[in-house]
Design an enzyme around this catalytic site. Structure first.
Site, PDB file in Angstrom:
ATOM      1  N   GLY A 187       1.996  13.044   7.828  1.00  0.00           N
ATOM      2  CA  GLY A 187       0.963  13.486   6.899  1.00  0.00           C
ATOM      3  C   GLY A 187      -0.434  13.305   7.440  1.00  0.00           C
ATOM      4  O   GLY A 187      -0.797  12.225   7.861  1.00  0.00           O
ATOM      5  N   SER A 188      -1.260  14.342   7.428  1.00  0.00           N
ATOM      6  CA  SER A 188      -2.506  14.275   8.161  1.00  0.00           C
ATOM      7  C   SER A 188      -3.356  15.522   7.940  1.00  0.00           C
ATOM      8  O   SER A 188      -3.085  16.338   7.075  1.00  0.00           O
ATOM      9  CB  SER A 188      -2.180  14.116   9.651  1.00  0.00           C
ATOM     10  OG  SER A 188      -1.123  14.989   9.989  1.00  0.00           O
ATOM     11  N   ARG A 189      -4.395  15.663   8.802  1.00  0.00           N
ATOM     12  CA  ARG A 189      -5.286  16.810   8.709  1.00  0.00           C
ATOM     13  C   ARG A 189      -5.759  17.182  10.115  1.00  0.00           C
ATOM     14  O   ARG A 189      -5.912  16.311  10.970  1.00  0.00           O
ATOM     15  CB  ARG A 189      -6.497  16.468   7.835  1.00  0.00           C
ATOM     16  CG  ARG A 189      -7.286  17.669   7.370  1.00  0.00           C
ATOM     17  CD  ARG A 189      -8.447  17.227   6.493  1.00  0.00           C
ATOM     18  NE  ARG A 189      -9.698  17.159   7.225  1.00  0.00           N
ATOM     19  CZ  ARG A 189     -10.778  16.520   6.793  1.00  0.00           C
ATOM     20  NH1 ARG A 189     -10.732  15.853   5.654  1.00  0.00           N
ATOM     21  NH2 ARG A 189     -11.880  16.522   7.499  1.00  0.00           N
TER      22      ARG A 189
END
Length: 218
Positions: A187-189
């Site tokens: 999970g990240s950007r």
């Protein structure tokens, strides 16, 4: 011509293509699931462990999948699977496109353009949710690519669960558009900055596919 990028080595398990860097997380999980399934026939305790362990192993396999892609033609392509979270004009004339990656997305990131990796810088920070504005102060890796459009900046940002960003290529590496360049775990950007004068082709809320979705417009 669109191409299939296959050069980066990766881990594998039972014929499933997995991201490089998956083994330290995946192998213990799969081993635990397999052992508990074997022992479940004779042990109630092992049977109780087998269900969640197997579910976790399956989840890990899904998270670390690394499918082949037919790379789209275009000046700038998406470096990440996910959803466009924001599109923001920057003071220096560039436009930042932020792509949020949920745990369900493929987390292998790809080169948005062909060029040379000018720099790869790891910056320590926090771990608030990647969709939060404060995530700009999170742990991140800042990439600069020397391309035909000039300097292109891309930032991998860790999220609340992601605790490790794994770059695949060092400074000085020549990459083709769509090459695998790194992995963010859990999970990240990913932010990409388009140069001044380059029009954005995506919109907020749009889904993107790394190596497939075009980010700019002719």
């Amino acid at each position: 011509m669109p191409h299939s990028q296959t050069s980066a080595p990766r881990d594998s398990l039972a014929g499933v293509r997995l991201a490089r860097g998956a083994s330290p997380w995946l192998l213990p999980t799969v081993a635990t699931a397999a052992l508990s399934l074997v022992r479940a026939r004779k042990s109630g305790a092992a049977k109780a462990v087998a269900v969640p362990a197997t579910a976790l192993a399956a989840g890990m396999l899904w998270f670390f999948r690394d499918p082949e892609r037919e790379i789209t033609q275009g000046r700038v392509i998406s470096p990440a699977d996910g959803v466009v979270q924001s599109i923001m004009p920057w003071k220096d004339g560039r436009t930042r496109v932020a792509i949020f990656m949920s745990p369900l997305n493929v987390h292998v990131n790809r080169a948005p353009l062909s060029g040379t990796v000018a720099s790869v810088e790891h910056i320590p920070g926090g771990f608030v949710p990647a969709f939060n504005k404060e995530s700009e102060n999170n742990e991140r890796v800042v990439w600069h690519f020397d391309t035909e459009l000039g300097d292109i900046e891309m930032i991998q940002i860790a999220g609340a669960v992601a605790r490790r960003i794994v770059p695949y290529v060092p400074q000085g590496t020549k990459v083709e558009q769509g090459d695998r360049i790194g992995l963010i775990r859990f999970g990240s950007r990913v932010d990409i900055y388009l140069p001044e004068g380059v029009e954005v082709a995506v919109e907020v809320g749009q889904k993107t596919v790394a190596g497939v979705t075009r980010i700019d417009r002719d």
